[in-house]
Motif scaffolding. Structure first.
Motif, mmCIF file in Angstrom:
data_model
loop_
_atom_site.group_PDB
_atom_site.id
_atom_site.type_symbol
_atom_site.label_atom_id
_atom_site.label_comp_id
_atom_site.label_asym_id
_atom_site.label_seq_id
_atom_site.Cartn_x
_atom_site.Cartn_y
_atom_site.Cartn_z
ATOM 1 N N VAL A 87 -3.724 1.229 -0.653
ATOM 2 C CA VAL A 87 -4.886 0.355 -0.482
ATOM 3 C C VAL A 87 -5.763 0.851 0.664
ATOM 4 C CG1 VAL A 87 -5.606 -1.973 0.172
ATOM 5 C CG2 VAL A 87 -3.784 -1.665 -1.513
ATOM 6 N N GLN A 88 -5.161 1.224 1.784
ATOM 7 C CA GLN A 88 -5.930 1.712 2.924
ATOM 8 C C GLN A 88 -6.727 2.955 2.563
ATOM 9 O OE1 GLN A 88 -2.790 2.258 5.781
ATOM 10 N NE2 GLN A 88 -3.072 0.245 6.719
ATOM 11 N N TYR A 89 -6.116 3.839 1.817
ATOM 12 C CA TYR A 89 -6.805 5.072 1.466
ATOM 13 C C TYR A 89 -7.999 4.796 0.550
ATOM 14 C CZ TYR A 89 -7.631 9.860 -0.039
ATOM 15 O OH TYR A 89 -8.211 11.069 -0.301
ATOM 16 N N VAL A 90 -7.802 3.961 -0.472
ATOM 17 C CA VAL A 90 -8.906 3.660 -1.396
ATOM 18 C C VAL A 90 -10.010 2.901 -0.678
ATOM 19 C CG1 VAL A 90 -9.534 2.418 -3.504
ATOM 20 C CG2 VAL A 90 -7.404 3.718 -3.411
ATOM 21 N N ASP A 101 -2.911 -6.672 -2.405
ATOM 22 C CA ASP A 101 -2.029 -5.595 -2.842
ATOM 23 C C ASP A 101 -2.658 -4.856 -4.017
ATOM 24 O OD1 ASP A 101 -0.198 -6.277 -0.910
ATOM 25 O OD2 ASP A 101 0.995 -7.545 -2.251
ATOM 26 N N GLY A 102 -2.098 -3.683 -4.320
ATOM 27 C CA GLY A 102 -2.691 -2.872 -5.369
ATOM 28 C C GLY A 102 -2.808 -3.584 -6.705
ATOM 29 N N TRP A 103 -1.742 -4.252 -7.120
ATOM 30 C CA TRP A 103 -1.770 -4.894 -8.427
ATOM 31 C C TRP A 103 -2.779 -6.035 -8.486
ATOM 32 C CZ3 TRP A 103 -0.508 -10.062 -9.328
ATOM 33 C CH2 TRP A 103 0.060 -10.757 -8.239
ATOM 34 N N GLN A 104 -3.179 -6.622 -7.346
ATOM 35 C CA GLN A 104 -4.128 -7.725 -7.303
ATOM 36 C C GLN A 104 -5.580 -7.274 -7.451
ATOM 37 O OE1 GLN A 104 -2.829 -9.268 -3.459
ATOM 38 N NE2 GLN A 104 -1.826 -11.006 -4.464
ATOM 39 N N TRP A 105 -5.820 -6.002 -7.365
ATOM 40 C CA TRP A 105 -7.191 -5.519 -7.431
ATOM 41 C C TRP A 105 -7.822 -5.760 -8.806
ATOM 42 C CZ3 TRP A 105 -9.542 -1.046 -4.307
ATOM 43 C CH2 TRP A 105 -9.217 -1.203 -2.953
ATOM 44 N N TRP A 106 -7.016 -5.787 -9.827
ATOM 45 C CA TRP A 106 -7.585 -5.987 -11.174
ATOM 46 C C TRP A 106 -8.225 -7.364 -11.296
ATOM 47 C CZ3 TRP A 106 -8.903 -2.932 -15.018
ATOM 48 C CH2 TRP A 106 -9.168 -3.494 -16.272
ATOM 49 N N ASP A 107 -7.505 -8.374 -10.913
ATOM 50 C CA ASP A 107 -8.079 -9.720 -10.981
ATOM 51 C C ASP A 107 -9.154 -9.939 -9.920
ATOM 52 O OD1 ASP A 107 -6.449 -10.381 -13.126
ATOM 53 O OD2 ASP A 107 -4.876 -11.227 -11.833
ATOM 54 N N ASN A 108 -8.950 -9.344 -8.722
ATOM 55 C CA ASN A 108 -9.935 -9.534 -7.657
ATOM 56 C C ASN A 108 -11.263 -8.848 -7.953
ATOM 57 O OD1 ASN A 108 -7.983 -10.955 -6.262
ATOM 58 N ND2 ASN A 108 -7.448 -9.249 -4.889
ATOM 59 N N ARG A 129 2.466 -4.344 -11.178
ATOM 60 C CA ARG A 129 3.634 -4.487 -10.317
ATOM 61 C C ARG A 129 4.895 -4.391 -11.162
ATOM 62 N NH1 ARG A 129 4.155 -9.955 -6.862
ATOM 63 N NH2 ARG A 129 3.879 -10.770 -8.990
ATOM 64 N N THR A 130 5.843 -3.580 -10.687
ATOM 65 C CA THR A 130 7.114 -3.394 -11.381
ATOM 66 C C THR A 130 8.246 -3.392 -10.352
ATOM 67 O OG1 THR A 130 7.065 -0.970 -11.224
ATOM 68 C CG2 THR A 130 5.948 -1.965 -13.122
ATOM 69 N N GLY A 131 9.459 -3.175 -10.847
ATOM 70 C CA GLY A 131 10.589 -3.095 -9.933
ATOM 71 C C GLY A 131 10.499 -1.899 -8.992
ATOM 72 N N HIS A 132 9.851 -0.827 -9.463
ATOM 73 C CA HIS A 132 9.674 0.356 -8.616
ATOM 74 C C HIS A 132 8.387 0.277 -7.802
ATOM 75 C CE1 HIS A 132 13.067 2.506 -10.400
ATOM 76 N NE2 HIS A 132 12.643 2.104 -11.586
ATOM 77 N N SER A 135 4.363 -3.687 -5.118
ATOM 78 C CA SER A 135 3.004 -4.056 -4.714
ATOM 79 C C SER A 135 1.955 -3.469 -5.645
ATOM 80 C CB SER A 135 2.723 -3.584 -3.282
ATOM 81 O OG SER A 135 3.606 -4.185 -2.362
ATOM 82 N N GLY A 136 2.414 -2.876 -6.759
ATOM 83 C CA GLY A 136 1.459 -2.196 -7.621
ATOM 84 C C GLY A 136 0.987 -0.906 -6.968
#
Length: 224
Positions: A87-90, A101-108, A129-132, A135-136
């Motif tokens: 997230v910081q890099y993007v 978090d990364g996975w939240q960017w789609w809805d945001n 977001r997955t088990g691996h 945070s997406g």
């Protein structure tokens, strides 16, 4: 009268005889003393010549050995190398500015940026977001090679010390979804120099307001 003269002569002889003896003894002693004096320097000279002169020695001063000076430690920088998250890099080098978090960017991104299933330069690929990926994950599309292959710039991809917090520039990502909608992706595995076997589900792409590759720095290998 004659008798008196003989008596005086005898007295004279008695008085002069011891004097002569004394004078003779004094003369003999003087000769012996002179001979002794004349021979003493020669003997002393011979003895001094026989012995070599003693060397003149100067007092030896003790030398003080100083301990070697230890090298002074160089001043260390107070700043540590940047440890990036995706997230910081993007946020720092992309044109899409979102939070969460990364996975939240789609809805945001709804209502702020366009979204879709087709890759474009400058767009942000959003993984679920997955088990691996708890945070997406988000990555910037740097180049579109074909419909199923792109290159991305991102950070903090992987779990080892060699990859955690590291920036990856130009990493290959392949779409393996049946419909070519980029819902299933695989990333290049740098240690093995091959495409990774693990599949990562994705939401799609959040498009940049300026559809072109941003000026990203070559920061490969930056880590904390």
């Amino acid at each position: 009268m004659l008798l008196r003269r003989q008596t005086d002569a005898a007295a004279t002889r008695k008085t002069t005889a011891p004097g002569r003896v004394l004078i003779a003894l004094k003369t003999l002693l003087a000769v012996v003393f002179c001979v002794a004096l004349s021979g003493a320097p020669a003997d002393a000279a011979d003895k001094s010549a026989a012995k070599p002169p003693k060397p003149v020695t100067k007092p030896v001063q003790a030398r003080m050995t100083l301990p070697a000076e230890k090298p002074r430690p160089q001043a260390q920088s107070t700043t540590r190398a940047q440890r990036w998250t995706c997230v910081q890099y993007v946020q720092a080098y992309g044109d899409v500015k979102l939070r969460g978090d990364g996975w939240q960017w789609w809805d945001n991104a709804a209502g702020q940026y366009d979204r879709g299933q087709t890759p474009k330069p400058g767009a942000v690929l959003v993984l679920k977001r997955t088990g691996h990926l708890r945070s997406g994950h988000v990555a910037i599309v740097s180049k579109v090679i074909d419909k199923r292959t792109i290159l991305v710039d991102h950070a903090n991809w992987g779990w080892s010390r060699d990859t955690k917090g590291r920036v990856h520039v130009g990493m290959r990502v392949v779409d393996v979804s049946p419909k070519n909608d980029w819902s299933q992706t695989r990333f290049w595995f740098e240690p093995g120099n091959t495409l990774g076997s693990r599949t990562y589900p994705a939401y799609g792409f959040v498009y940049s307001p300026t559809p072109k590759r941003p000026g990203l720095p070559e920061t490969r290998g930056a880590r904390g």
